[in-house]
Motif scaffolding. Structure first.
Motif, mmCIF file in Angstrom:
data_model
loop_
_atom_site.group_PDB
_atom_site.id
_atom_site.type_symbol
_atom_site.label_atom_id
_atom_site.label_comp_id
_atom_site.label_asym_id
_atom_site.label_seq_id
_atom_site.Cartn_x
_atom_site.Cartn_y
_atom_site.Cartn_z
ATOM 1 N N ALA A 40 2.262 -19.250 17.621
ATOM 2 C CA ALA A 40 1.027 -19.540 16.883
ATOM 3 C C ALA A 40 -0.207 -19.126 17.660
ATOM 4 O O ALA A 40 -1.236 -18.779 17.068
ATOM 5 N N GLU A 41 -0.124 -19.155 18.981
ATOM 6 C CA GLU A 41 -1.259 -18.791 19.818
ATOM 7 C C GLU A 41 -1.603 -17.304 19.716
ATOM 8 O O GLU A 41 -2.608 -16.853 20.262
ATOM 9 N N HIS A 42 -0.783 -16.545 19.012
ATOM 10 C CA HIS A 42 -1.058 -15.136 18.716
ATOM 11 C C HIS A 42 -1.364 -14.950 17.233
ATOM 12 O O HIS A 42 -1.380 -13.823 16.723
ATOM 13 N N GLY A 43 -1.607 -16.047 16.542
ATOM 14 C CA GLY A 43 -1.688 -16.042 15.096
ATOM 15 C C GLY A 43 -2.707 -15.103 14.493
ATOM 16 O O GLY A 43 -2.480 -14.533 13.425
ATOM 17 N N GLY A 44 -3.841 -14.918 15.143
ATOM 18 C CA GLY A 44 -4.875 -14.048 14.599
ATOM 19 C C GLY A 44 -4.427 -12.603 14.506
ATOM 20 O O GLY A 44 -4.749 -11.896 13.532
ATOM 21 N N PHE A 45 -3.677 -12.151 15.495
ATOM 22 C CA PHE A 45 -3.164 -10.786 15.479
ATOM 23 C C PHE A 45 -2.127 -10.621 14.363
ATOM 24 O O PHE A 45 -2.144 -9.629 13.627
ATOM 25 N N TYR A 46 -1.241 -11.607 14.266
ATOM 26 C CA TYR A 46 -0.192 -11.513 13.245
ATOM 27 C C TYR A 46 -0.755 -11.672 11.844
ATOM 28 O O TYR A 46 -0.262 -11.041 10.896
ATOM 29 N N ALA A 47 -1.788 -12.488 11.689
ATOM 30 C CA ALA A 47 -2.408 -12.625 10.362
ATOM 31 C C ALA A 47 -3.082 -11.323 9.956
ATOM 32 O O ALA A 47 -2.970 -10.884 8.798
ATOM 33 N N LEU A 212 -9.243 -10.001 24.465
ATOM 34 C CA LEU A 212 -8.815 -8.683 23.997
ATOM 35 C C LEU A 212 -9.333 -7.676 25.003
ATOM 36 O O LEU A 212 -10.548 -7.509 25.166
ATOM 37 N N ASP A 213 -8.412 -7.025 25.691
ATOM 38 C CA ASP A 213 -8.756 -6.096 26.759
ATOM 39 C C ASP A 213 -8.331 -4.681 26.394
ATOM 40 O O ASP A 213 -7.318 -4.470 25.725
ATOM 41 N N THR A 214 -9.085 -3.726 26.890
ATOM 42 C CA THR A 214 -8.725 -2.321 26.720
ATOM 43 C C THR A 214 -9.182 -1.562 27.964
ATOM 44 O O THR A 214 -9.542 -2.167 28.975
ATOM 45 N N THR A 215 -9.173 -0.238 27.890
ATOM 46 C CA THR A 215 -9.569 0.576 29.032
ATOM 47 C C THR A 215 -11.009 1.067 28.876
ATOM 48 O O THR A 215 -11.530 1.154 27.764
ATOM 49 N N HIS A 216 -11.612 1.431 29.979
ATOM 50 C CA HIS A 216 -12.940 2.031 29.928
ATOM 51 C C HIS A 216 -12.894 3.333 29.134
ATOM 52 O O HIS A 216 -13.844 3.669 28.410
ATOM 53 N N VAL A 230 -11.819 -5.341 17.281
ATOM 54 C CA VAL A 230 -12.461 -6.632 17.550
ATOM 55 C C VAL A 230 -12.754 -7.366 16.242
ATOM 56 O O VAL A 230 -12.410 -8.544 16.080
ATOM 57 N N GLU A 231 -13.370 -6.677 15.309
ATOM 58 C CA GLU A 231 -13.762 -7.332 14.061
ATOM 59 C C GLU A 231 -12.559 -7.721 13.214
ATOM 60 O O GLU A 231 -12.512 -8.824 12.663
ATOM 61 N N ALA A 232 -11.565 -6.849 13.128
ATOM 62 C CA ALA A 232 -10.387 -7.151 12.317
ATOM 63 C C ALA A 232 -9.593 -8.312 12.907
ATOM 64 O O ALA A 232 -9.077 -9.166 12.165
ATOM 65 N N THR A 233 -9.497 -8.374 14.234
ATOM 66 C CA THR A 233 -8.765 -9.478 14.862
ATOM 67 C C THR A 233 -9.511 -10.792 14.680
ATOM 68 O O THR A 233 -8.900 -11.845 14.454
ATOM 69 N N ALA A 234 -10.832 -10.751 14.755
ATOM 70 C CA ALA A 234 -11.628 -11.952 14.483
ATOM 71 C C ALA A 234 -11.379 -12.452 13.064
ATOM 72 O O ALA A 234 -11.194 -13.653 12.831
ATOM 73 N N LYS A 235 -11.352 -11.535 12.118
ATOM 74 C CA LYS A 235 -11.067 -11.917 10.736
ATOM 75 C C LYS A 235 -9.630 -12.415 10.588
ATOM 76 O O LYS A 235 -9.336 -13.285 9.758
ATOM 77 N N GLY A 236 -8.738 -11.866 11.409
ATOM 78 C CA GLY A 236 -7.359 -12.330 11.400
ATOM 79 C C GLY A 236 -7.250 -13.786 11.823
ATOM 80 O O GLY A 236 -6.509 -14.571 11.216
ATOM 81 N N TRP A 237 -7.999 -14.167 12.849
ATOM 82 C CA TRP A 237 -7.988 -15.572 13.274
ATOM 83 C C TRP A 237 -8.571 -16.480 12.192
ATOM 84 O O TRP A 237 -8.037 -17.565 11.927
ATOM 85 N N GLU A 238 -9.626 -16.047 11.575
ATOM 86 C CA GLU A 238 -10.197 -16.833 10.482
ATOM 87 C C GLU A 238 -9.167 -17.005 9.359
ATOM 88 O O GLU A 238 -8.974 -18.111 8.828
ATOM 89 N N ALA A 239 -8.481 -15.930 9.019
ATOM 90 C CA ALA A 239 -7.473 -15.985 7.961
ATOM 91 C C ALA A 239 -6.295 -16.861 8.360
ATOM 92 O O ALA A 239 -5.718 -17.558 7.507
ATOM 93 N N TYR A 240 -5.941 -16.860 9.645
ATOM 94 C CA TYR A 240 -4.801 -17.654 10.102
ATOM 95 C C TYR A 240 -5.038 -19.142 9.891
ATOM 96 O O TYR A 240 -4.122 -19.882 9.517
#
Length: 328
Positions: A40-47, A212-216, A230-240
């Motif tokens: 569940a702690e990864h729920g925003g990504f899965y949502a 959420l980490d990425t490379t330079h 960033v924006e889609a994952t944020a919306k994913g957490w809201e949806a979760y």
């Protein structure tokens, strides 16, 4: 006439297939690695994956599960993944080691790390546990343990081996061990043990988690992909938190051993404890970070002897992407 109709139908189907192929081609493939087995702690990504949110942003996202033998930083630097879930100290350590990693969002405002104790035995606060044996894994010893030593006077001779099991805790009511507030209560109830979690974040542990980490290189060459992620994952957490069912189904596909009851417990506990929506994220700004919070945590780590005072700490993060999500 029938031949004409058949040809027309064939042309229509062909055009439809070409259109669908073109739409699929427009999606940018992205891979993100999580910190552990699906939960569940990864729920925003899965949502975001299960509910088509990533696709709405033009992303074809593959979620790669983490685990005890997985080094996400190595995967990121080796180009096997484009993004990883991380935590603030990892970002600072990357700067210290000249690893070109940067944090672009922080979804857990409170790190769920906890210390689990039995009730009614005198371990009711972090102050009460000074000098007492504690079961802490290696990751905790290099993360929050130096901070506990500085802030609460703990010493290394308190440390005991930790095997990711509740069995020693169940056997001995004086046992204190690392936990995770989003599932501690579930396992305590299953074991029939009266205990509680002391959430380190409530005692001043300021680390961002589930970052959420990425490379330079990704930030410099593909900023539009970073922004979408960033924006889609944020919306994913809201949806979760509105409807966890689609994400939970996908979580269980990746991790068949995951229990429905644990998913429900963690889903509720994240909201109860303000894991995602507290501090700067209060009011629905999933993933928000602030320079002040990063600076405060950096100063705590310097005081604990974990990081050098002259570290270029602001190189560890980039606020621009998450701030753009919530710009007026």
């Amino acid at each position: 006439m029938e031949i004409v109709k058949t040809l027309a139908a064939g042309i229509t189907l062909s055009l439809g297939a070409i259109s669908g192929f073109a739409q699929a081609e427009e999606l940018t493939p992205v891979t993100v690695a999580t910190t552990w087995y699906a939960q569940a702690e990864h729920g925003g990504f899965y949502a975001a994956k299960a509910m088509g949110i990533y696709e709405d942003y033009g992303l074809d996202v593959t979620i790669k599960m983490g685990g005890p033998q997985v080094n996400n930083v190595q995967l990121l630097m080796g180009g096997s993944v484009d993004f990883i879930m991380g935590y603030a100290l990892q970002s600072f350590n990357s700067v210290n080691q000249d690893i070109p990693l940067v944090t672009v969002a922080a979804f857990f405002q409170k790190d769920p790390q906890s210390l689990v104790v039995h009730t009614g035995v005198g371990n009711d606060s972090l102050e009460d546990m000074k000098g007492k044996p504690m079961r802490v894994p290696t990751a905790g010893r290099v993360a929050y343990w130096p901070w506990l030593k500085t802030e609460y006077g703990y010493t290394d001779d308190q440390l005991q081996a930790y095997d990711y099991s509740f069995a020693p805790f169940i056997r001995d009511e004086q046992t204190i061990q690392q936990g995770y507030v989003t599932n501690d209560g579930f396992f305590l109830e299953q074991a029939g043990v009266e205990g509680k979690s002391l959430l380190l974040a409530d005692y001043g542990w300021e680390a961002y988690s589930a970052t959420l980490d990425t490379t330079h290189e990704m930030v410099e060459e593909n900023p539009e992909v970073v922004q979408k992620m960033v924006e889609a994952t944020a919306k994913g957490w809201e949806a979760y938190f509105e409807n966890p069912a689609p994400a939970n189904a996908l979580i269980k596909e990746d991790n068949p051993e995951m229990q429905d009851e644990l998913l429900a417990y963690s889903h509720a506990k994240m909201q109860e404890e303000g894991i995602l929506l507290s501090g700067a994220a209060e009011g629905g700004q999933y993933g928000m970070m602030t320079r002040e919070r990063w600076q405060a945590f950096f100063e705590d780590m310097v005081a604990a002897g974990t990081l050098p005072e002259d570290l270029d700490w602001e190189a560890a993060f980039d606020l621009s992407f998450v701030e753009a999500v919530y710009a007026d």
